[in-house]
Every structure is written in C-alpha cells, then in structure tokens.
Write an enzyme that holds these catalytic residues in place. Structure first.
Site, mmCIF file in Angstrom:
data_model
loop_
_atom_site.group_PDB
_atom_site.id
_atom_site.type_symbol
_atom_site.label_atom_id
_atom_site.label_comp_id
_atom_site.label_asym_id
_atom_site.label_seq_id
_atom_site.Cartn_x
_atom_site.Cartn_y
_atom_site.Cartn_z
ATOM 1 N N ASN A 91 -79.152 -56.930 23.208
ATOM 2 C CA ASN A 91 -80.433 -56.662 23.870
ATOM 3 C C ASN A 91 -80.916 -55.292 23.410
ATOM 4 O OD1 ASN A 91 -80.480 -59.050 25.400
ATOM 5 N ND2 ASN A 91 -79.150 -58.143 26.947
ATOM 6 N N HIS A 104 -74.382 -52.263 22.533
ATOM 7 C CA HIS A 104 -73.290 -53.170 22.875
ATOM 8 C C HIS A 104 -73.660 -54.586 22.466
ATOM 9 C CE1 HIS A 104 -75.979 -52.626 26.313
ATOM 10 N NE2 HIS A 104 -75.790 -53.902 26.598
HETATM 11 P P1 5GP Z 1 -77.861 -54.803 28.804
HETATM 12 O O1 5GP Z 1 -78.840 -55.337 29.812
HETATM 13 O O2 5GP Z 1 -78.032 -53.311 28.587
HETATM 14 O O3 5GP Z 1 -77.861 -55.584 27.519
HETATM 15 O O4 5GP Z 1 -76.425 -55.081 29.412
HETATM 16 C C1 5GP Z 1 -75.702 -54.140 30.144
HETATM 17 C C2 5GP Z 1 -74.486 -54.867 30.661
HETATM 18 O O5 5GP Z 1 -73.579 -53.902 31.147
HETATM 19 C C3 5GP Z 1 -74.786 -55.822 31.832
HETATM 20 O O6 5GP Z 1 -74.381 -57.135 31.461
HETATM 21 C C4 5GP Z 1 -73.969 -55.251 32.985
HETATM 22 O O7 5GP Z 1 -73.394 -56.247 33.808
HETATM 23 C C5 5GP Z 1 -72.913 -54.423 32.266
HETATM 24 N N1 5GP Z 1 -72.419 -53.294 33.045
HETATM 25 C C6 5GP Z 1 -73.180 -52.408 33.750
HETATM 26 N N2 5GP Z 1 -72.393 -51.468 34.316
HETATM 27 C C7 5GP Z 1 -71.113 -51.774 33.943
HETATM 28 C C8 5GP Z 1 -69.849 -51.156 34.229
HETATM 29 O O8 5GP Z 1 -69.722 -50.144 34.914
HETATM 30 N N3 5GP Z 1 -68.737 -51.759 33.692
HETATM 31 C C9 5GP Z 1 -68.832 -52.895 32.933
HETATM 32 N N4 5GP Z 1 -67.679 -53.399 32.468
HETATM 33 N N5 5GP Z 1 -70.006 -53.487 32.639
HETATM 34 C C10 5GP Z 1 -71.131 -52.937 33.149
#
Ligand code: 5GP
Ligand code: ZN
Length: 119
Positions: A91, A104
């Site tokens: 994303n 990520h």
């Molecule tokens: P994005 O929306 O930026 O592509 O995804 C961020 C991801 O990080 C989300 O799927 C969310 O659930 C995950 N996430 C957010 N905070 C944490 C955390 O403290 N630990 C872990 N393992 N995942 C997290």
C-alpha cells in the site's frame, strides 16, 4: 549509520522497543505477523532500514528492495502458501490506504482471497 526514524512504529519494532511475532529475520529484513490479520496468514515484511514507501526504497536501495521480496518469498514457503497461492501488497500513499509510513509488503494467504479490490 543506517536510516532510522525514532517516531516510526516499525523502526521501534526493529529496535525491539515494541514486541512483534517475528517469523523471519535476515541481516537487513524482518518479517512479523500483522497485529490485525486479514487472512489466516498475514505477515508484514520490511527492510530494517527506514524508507517511507516502496518508491523511496526502490530509488534508494534497489538491492534492499530485492531482499524484501526474497524474504517474502521464503516466508510464503515456510508458511505453506506456495501450493494454494498468496497475495503480496505494498500500500502506498493516501489512495493506496497506507497507514504506517515504513515500507512493508503485506503477505496474505491461507484461504482464497477473493477479488483484488473491494467493490
Ligand atoms: P498499511 O495500511 O500501512 O499498508 O498497513 C499497516 C499494517 O500494520 C496494518 O495491517 C496494521 O494492522 C499493522 N499494524 C499496525 N500497528 C501494528 C503493530 O503494532 N504491530 C503489528 N505487528 N502490526 C501492526
Ligand atoms: Zn521506520
């Protein structure tokens, strides 16, 4: 000194300040389970060094971008996803729904994942 952002959640996970369920670690990458899984297997794969998104990573260190993909592929294998298939998502930015600005790869699998985009 490698690129680190102390205000960044995933840099803090790399530093060990915030716990995570790590499934694979290499010298320059880390893979850990998403805290809010969207599929039976939902792993996040990151470079340990801070890059905000896939664009800055690809521009700044293409070799490291390749290492992130290699770690994702190895985790796909160790999580048993190669037979059924899986999805890998970066994303990026607002329209991409990016919430954590440390690049990520989402690695999702373990069930049929349905259409690529919600409709
Ligand atoms: P994005 O929306 O930026 O592509 O995804 C961020 C991801 O990080 C989300 O799927 C969310 O659930 C995950 N996430 C957010 N905070 C944490 C955390 O403290 N630990 C872990 N393992 N995942 C997290
Ligand atoms: Zn970071």
């Amino acid at each position: 000194m490698r690129n680190v952002n102390n205000d960044c959640l995933f840099c803090r996970i790399v530093a060990g300040d915030i716990p995570a369920t790590v499934v694979r670690e290499t010298e320059r990458t880390l893979a850990f389970r998403d805290i809010n899984p969207q599929a039976p297997v939902h792993v996040l794969v990151i470079p340990k060094e801070h890059y905000s998104d896939v664009v800055t990573l690809a521009e700044g260190d293409p070799g490291l971008a390749a290492e992130v993909l290699t770690t994702a592929a190895v985790v796909a294998e160790t999580e048993g996803l190669l037979t059924g298939g899986f999805r890998t998502i970066f994303n990026t930015g607002g329209y991409g729904g990016q919430e954590v600005f440390h690049v990520h790869a989402h690695l999702l699998g373990g069930t049929p994942l349905g259409p690529m985009l919600a409709r």
